[in-house]
Design a protein around this motif. Structure first.
Motif, short mmCIF file in Angstrom:
data_model
loop_
_atom_site.label_atom_id
_atom_site.label_comp_id
_atom_site.label_asym_id
_atom_site.label_seq_id
_atom_site.Cartn_x
_atom_site.Cartn_y
_atom_site.Cartn_z
N GLY A 213 25.98 -19.40 -49.63
CA GLY A 213 26.55 -18.06 -49.61
C GLY A 213 28.00 -17.98 -50.01
O GLY A 213 28.55 -16.88 -50.20
N GLN A 214 28.64 -19.13 -50.14
CA GLN A 214 30.06 -19.17 -50.49
C GLN A 214 30.24 -18.97 -52.00
O GLN A 214 29.52 -19.51 -52.82
CB GLN A 214 30.66 -20.51 -50.06
N THR A 215 31.25 -18.21 -52.37
CA THR A 215 31.61 -18.02 -53.78
C THR A 215 32.54 -19.15 -54.23
O THR A 215 33.49 -19.48 -53.51
CB THR A 215 32.29 -16.66 -54.00
N VAL A 216 32.26 -19.73 -55.37
CA VAL A 216 33.08 -20.84 -55.88
C VAL A 216 33.59 -20.49 -57.28
O VAL A 216 33.01 -19.66 -57.99
CB VAL A 216 32.29 -22.16 -55.93
N GLN A 217 34.65 -21.17 -57.66
CA GLN A 217 35.24 -20.98 -58.98
C GLN A 217 34.87 -22.15 -59.89
O GLN A 217 34.55 -23.25 -59.39
CB GLN A 217 36.77 -20.86 -58.87
N VAL A 218 34.90 -21.94 -61.17
CA VAL A 218 34.60 -23.01 -62.10
C VAL A 218 35.58 -24.16 -61.90
O VAL A 218 36.78 -23.97 -61.73
CB VAL A 218 34.67 -22.51 -63.57
N GLY A 219 35.06 -25.38 -61.86
CA GLY A 219 35.89 -26.56 -61.69
C GLY A 219 36.31 -26.84 -60.26
O GLY A 219 37.03 -27.81 -60.01
N GLN A 220 35.86 -26.05 -59.29
CA GLN A 220 36.23 -26.25 -57.88
C GLN A 220 35.50 -27.47 -57.32
O GLN A 220 34.33 -27.72 -57.62
CB GLN A 220 35.87 -25.00 -57.07
N VAL A 221 36.18 -28.25 -56.46
CA VAL A 221 35.55 -29.40 -55.80
C VAL A 221 34.49 -28.91 -54.83
O VAL A 221 34.77 -28.08 -53.96
CB VAL A 221 36.59 -30.26 -55.07
N ILE A 222 33.26 -29.42 -54.97
CA ILE A 222 32.19 -29.00 -54.07
C ILE A 222 31.61 -30.17 -53.25
O ILE A 222 30.93 -29.96 -52.24
CB ILE A 222 31.04 -28.34 -54.86
N GLY A 223 31.86 -31.41 -53.67
CA GLY A 223 31.33 -32.56 -52.94
C GLY A 223 31.76 -33.85 -53.59
O GLY A 223 32.76 -33.88 -54.32
N CYS A 224 31.01 -34.94 -53.35
CA CYS A 224 31.37 -36.22 -53.95
C CYS A 224 30.14 -37.07 -54.19
O CYS A 224 29.10 -36.91 -53.55
CB CYS A 224 32.39 -36.96 -53.10
#
Length: 258
Positions: A213-224
């Protein structure tokens, strides 16, 4: 001349004597039979007792069960309610549930013991609406390999390498156990009027930086990067869907990332 014939009559004493003799013989036979029966009775009784014991065992109720225990232990009675027969499908489901529980346990354990220093302010290089999910990697399995079963591309990198959102959008899935993908994230995007969904699989436990449900931006860190789920080495398994259909991620990135 008249001749007279003398008639001799035997005394009537033989019949009573014969009857008395027969009575004595019958009494003797009866006495002998009684002695034989009395002598045989203990052995005959033993045979009856043995047969009776075997019959009682054979007539035991089917549902009754018992356990042989040590002399200082307490006996226990078992019933059919203490167990149940299972089919091969039920056994397979049970094993799958146990495996999932074990993965969840390992997930919780690893999440508390593994820590990666990731700068959440990092952004994937580039200026386009689409960017590469990793900045440094080795491409191994490509789209359509393994007899067509491989629906994405594998980008090999060390555990803990930051993963970036390939485009702006809304997180659809963020899970520590997403089927065979292990720790995985999926994001819904709208790019050039097309509905696109990207998937980032096999990440490290406890490394997700976004929630559903979270909005993210292009290139944003989401995990590893990690090696969870059906995986044998640290890598990012990346998939792309356009308008509900699976497409080659490498061709898509080459055509759109900038």
């Amino acid at each position: 001349m008249t001749t007279s014939t003398a008639v001799t009559t035997r005394p009537a004493t033989r019949a009573p004597k014969r009857a008395a003799k027969q009575v004595r013989s019958l009494f003797a036979l009866t006495l002998v039979g009684g002695l034989v029966a009395a002598a045989a009775m203990p052995a005959f009784a033993g045979v009856l007792q043995k047969d009776e014991a075997m019959t009682l065992q054979q007539m035991a109720v089917d549902d009754a069960q018992s356990v042989v225990v040590a002399s200082d232990a307490v006996g226990a009675e078992l019933t059919r309610e203490s167990y149940s027969a299972t089919t091969s499908d039920e056994i397979a489901k049970k094993k799958a549930a146990e495996a999932a529980a074990e993965r969840a346990r390992l997930s919780a354990q690893t999440a508390t013991t593994t820590s990666y220093n990731i700068d959440l302010n990092m952004v994937a290089p580039g200026s386009g609406a689409v960017r590469w999910p990793l900045t440094s990697y080795t491409l191994t399995d490509t789209y359509g390999t393994r007899g067509g079963a491989h629906r994405g591309i594998d980008l090999v990198a060390p555990a803990g390498t930051p993963i970036y959102a390939a485009a702006a959008g809304v997180v659809k899935v963020s899970s520590e156990a997403y089927y065979d993908y292990g720790v995985a994230i999926t994001i819904d995007h709208v790019i050039n009027g097309q509905v696109v969904n990207t998937l980032y699989a096999h990440q490290s436990y406890g490394c997700r930086k976004v929630v559903a449900g979270q909005t993210v931006q292009v290139g944003q860190v989401i995990g590893c990067v990690g090696s969870t789920g059906r995986s044998t080495a640290n890598h990012l398994h990346f998939e792309v869907y356009m308008n509900g259909g699976n497409v080659d991620p490498l061709a898509w990135l080459n055509a759109n990332a900038g």
